[in-house]
Design a protein around this motif. Sequence first.
Motif, PDB file in Angstrom:
ATOM      1  N   SER A   1     -63.827   1.362   2.859  1.00 26.30           N
ATOM      2  CA  SER A   1     -64.743   1.859   4.100  1.00 26.30           C
ATOM      3  C   SER A   1     -63.928   2.003   5.455  1.00 26.30           C
ATOM      4  O   SER A   1     -63.753   0.734   6.103  1.00 26.30           O
ATOM      5  CB  SER A   1     -66.099   0.856   4.013  1.00 26.30           C
ATOM      6  OG  SER A   1     -66.889   1.236   5.268  1.00 26.30           O
ATOM      7  N   TRP A   2     -63.901   3.289   5.832  1.00 31.79           N
ATOM      8  CA  TRP A   2     -63.447   3.405   7.178  1.00 31.79           C
ATOM      9  C   TRP A   2     -64.205   2.993   8.346  1.00 31.79           C
ATOM     10  O   TRP A   2     -63.674   2.440   9.259  1.00 31.79           O
ATOM     11  CB  TRP A   2     -62.701   4.779   7.257  1.00 31.79           C
ATOM     12  CG  TRP A   2     -63.802   5.719   7.244  1.00 31.79           C
ATOM     13  CD1 TRP A   2     -64.270   6.498   6.577  1.00 31.79           C
ATOM     14  CD2 TRP A   2     -64.459   6.332   8.597  1.00 31.79           C
ATOM     15  NE1 TRP A   2     -65.498   7.342   7.161  1.00 31.79           N
ATOM     16  CE2 TRP A   2     -65.345   7.392   8.288  1.00 31.79           C
ATOM     17  CE3 TRP A   2     -64.285   5.849   9.923  1.00 31.79           C
ATOM     18  CZ2 TRP A   2     -66.177   7.912   9.454  1.00 31.79           C
ATOM     19  CZ3 TRP A   2     -65.201   6.488  10.966  1.00 31.79           C
ATOM     20  CH2 TRP A   2     -66.010   7.382  10.452  1.00 31.79           C
ATOM     21  N   PRO A   3     -65.619   2.714   8.169  1.00 28.76           N
ATOM     22  CA  PRO A   3     -66.611   2.212   9.359  1.00 28.76           C
ATOM     23  C   PRO A   3     -66.111   0.893   9.341  1.00 28.76           C
ATOM     24  O   PRO A   3     -66.126   0.566  10.619  1.00 28.76           O
ATOM     25  CB  PRO A   3     -67.744   2.707   8.946  1.00 28.76           C
ATOM     26  CG  PRO A   3     -67.729   3.862   7.930  1.00 28.76           C
ATOM     27  CD  PRO A   3     -66.473   3.584   7.444  1.00 28.76           C
ATOM     28  N   THR A   4     -66.137   0.086   8.377  1.00 25.30           N
ATOM     29  CA  THR A   4     -65.571  -1.510   8.629  1.00 25.30           C
ATOM     30  C   THR A   4     -64.282  -1.499   8.987  1.00 25.30           C
ATOM     31  O   THR A   4     -64.194  -2.341  10.069  1.00 25.30           O
ATOM     32  CB  THR A   4     -65.636  -1.938   7.253  1.00 25.30           C
ATOM     33  OG1 THR A   4     -66.993  -1.704   6.435  1.00 25.30           O
ATOM     34  CG2 THR A   4     -65.324  -3.398   7.331  1.00 25.30           C
TER      35      THR A   4
ATOM     36  N   ARG B   1     -72.096  11.031   4.730  1.00 27.23           N
ATOM     37  CA  ARG B   1     -72.440  10.518   3.486  1.00 27.23           C
ATOM     38  C   ARG B   1     -73.728  11.267   2.959  1.00 27.23           C
ATOM     39  O   ARG B   1     -73.958  11.284   1.848  1.00 27.23           O
ATOM     40  CB  ARG B   1     -72.512   9.071   3.457  1.00 27.23           C
ATOM     41  CG  ARG B   1     -71.183   8.530   3.769  1.00 27.23           C
ATOM     42  CD  ARG B   1     -70.278   8.485   2.669  1.00 27.23           C
ATOM     43  NE  ARG B   1     -71.021   7.365   1.854  1.00 27.23           N
ATOM     44  CZ  ARG B   1     -70.479   6.928   0.352  1.00 27.23           C
ATOM     45  NH1 ARG B   1     -69.341   7.447   0.262  1.00 27.23           N
ATOM     46  NH2 ARG B   1     -70.985   6.238  -0.213  1.00 27.23           N
TER      47      ARG B   1
ATOM     48  N   THR C   1     -61.988  -2.818   1.435  1.00 25.31           N
ATOM     49  CA  THR C   1     -63.440  -2.339   1.121  1.00 25.31           C
ATOM     50  C   THR C   1     -63.310  -0.917   0.997  1.00 25.31           C
ATOM     51  O   THR C   1     -64.581  -0.553   0.478  1.00 25.31           O
ATOM     52  CB  THR C   1     -64.336  -2.853   2.421  1.00 25.31           C
ATOM     53  OG1 THR C   1     -63.829  -1.916   3.741  1.00 25.31           O
ATOM     54  CG2 THR C   1     -64.203  -4.225   2.946  1.00 25.31           C
TER      55      THR C   1
ATOM     56  N   LEU D   1     -59.593  -1.741   5.348  1.00 20.23           N
ATOM     57  CA  LEU D   1     -59.769  -0.435   4.682  1.00 20.23           C
ATOM     58  C   LEU D   1     -59.265  -0.450   3.157  1.00 20.23           C
ATOM     59  O   LEU D   1     -60.112  -0.065   2.488  1.00 20.23           O
ATOM     60  CB  LEU D   1     -59.075   0.682   5.266  1.00 20.23           C
ATOM     61  CG  LEU D   1     -58.977   1.980   4.929  1.00 20.23           C
ATOM     62  CD1 LEU D   1     -60.604   2.593   5.057  1.00 20.23           C
ATOM     63  CD2 LEU D   1     -57.908   2.969   5.712  1.00 20.23           C
TER      64      LEU D   1
ATOM     65  N   TYR E   1     -70.622   9.648  10.269  1.00 21.91           N
ATOM     66  CA  TYR E   1     -70.152   9.254   9.022  1.00 21.91           C
ATOM     67  C   TYR E   1     -71.437   8.838   8.068  1.00 21.91           C
ATOM     68  O   TYR E   1     -71.516   9.637   6.878  1.00 21.91           O
ATOM     69  CB  TYR E   1     -69.610   7.896   8.981  1.00 21.91           C
ATOM     70  CG  TYR E   1     -69.284   7.407   7.898  1.00 21.91           C
ATOM     71  CD1 TYR E   1     -67.934   7.811   6.942  1.00 21.91           C
ATOM     72  CD2 TYR E   1     -69.714   6.257   7.040  1.00 21.91           C
ATOM     73  CE1 TYR E   1     -67.914   7.568   5.763  1.00 21.91           C
ATOM     74  CE2 TYR E   1     -69.549   5.717   5.830  1.00 21.91           C
ATOM     75  CZ  TYR E   1     -68.531   6.398   4.978  1.00 21.91           C
ATOM     76  OH  TYR E   1     -68.383   5.808   3.971  1.00 21.91           O
ATOM     77  N   ARG E   2     -72.601   8.563   8.614  1.00 28.37           N
ATOM     78  CA  ARG E   2     -73.821   8.214   7.742  1.00 28.37           C
ATOM     79  C   ARG E   2     -74.491   9.685   7.606  1.00 28.37           C
ATOM     80  O   ARG E   2     -74.820   9.932   6.642  1.00 28.37           O
ATOM     81  CB  ARG E   2     -74.732   7.656   8.593  1.00 28.37           C
ATOM     82  CG  ARG E   2     -74.350   6.061   8.689  1.00 28.37           C
ATOM     83  CD  ARG E   2     -75.396   5.177   9.136  1.00 28.37           C
ATOM     84  NE  ARG E   2     -74.856   3.781   9.297  1.00 28.37           N
ATOM     85  CZ  ARG E   2     -75.062   3.100  10.193  1.00 28.37           C
ATOM     86  NH1 ARG E   2     -75.639   3.506  11.526  1.00 28.37           N
ATOM     87  NH2 ARG E   2     -74.452   1.896  10.318  1.00 28.37           N
TER      88      ARG E   2
ATOM     89  N   LEU F   1     -70.014   6.237  13.437  1.00 26.37           N
ATOM     90  CA  LEU F   1     -70.677   5.591  12.516  1.00 26.37           C
ATOM     91  C   LEU F   1     -71.996   6.481  12.002  1.00 26.37           C
ATOM     92  O   LEU F   1     -72.495   6.747  10.994  1.00 26.37           O
ATOM     93  CB  LEU F   1     -71.243   4.202  12.642  1.00 26.37           C
ATOM     94  CG  LEU F   1     -70.187   3.183  12.476  1.00 26.37           C
ATOM     95  CD1 LEU F   1     -70.713   1.948  13.027  1.00 26.37           C
ATOM     96  CD2 LEU F   1     -69.573   3.316  11.243  1.00 26.37           C
TER      97      LEU F   1
END
Length: 97
Positions: free
Chosen positions: A26-29, A80, A24, A21, A76-77, A73
């Motif tokens: 990025s919380w999905p990662t 975004r 990156t 986190l 999240y997409r 995810l």
Amino acid sequence: MTATLSAVVTVLGALAAAVALVATGSWPTALRVLLDMLLAAGLLRLTGNQSWPDLAAVAAIVVLRLVLRSALLQDYRRWRSTEAGRPAEQLGRASGP
């Protein structure tokens, strides 16, 4: 022994997710890393105990992991895409004339 090893993998998974986190942003990662490490910890617990109910529990955890990851995810997409001022339906589509 396997319970201790499973606990160590769980702690290392949380630490690896935090590092992912921070690195990156990025919380999905980070979520993907955490879920994979928790799955690994769960599989380690099975090494000493291999009964049908335990295997069914692991199969349920794998399915739950996949559904949770996919739902989070996708949400999240969608978030975004609307944050960027585009409708959620246009996500992933190239804009053309």
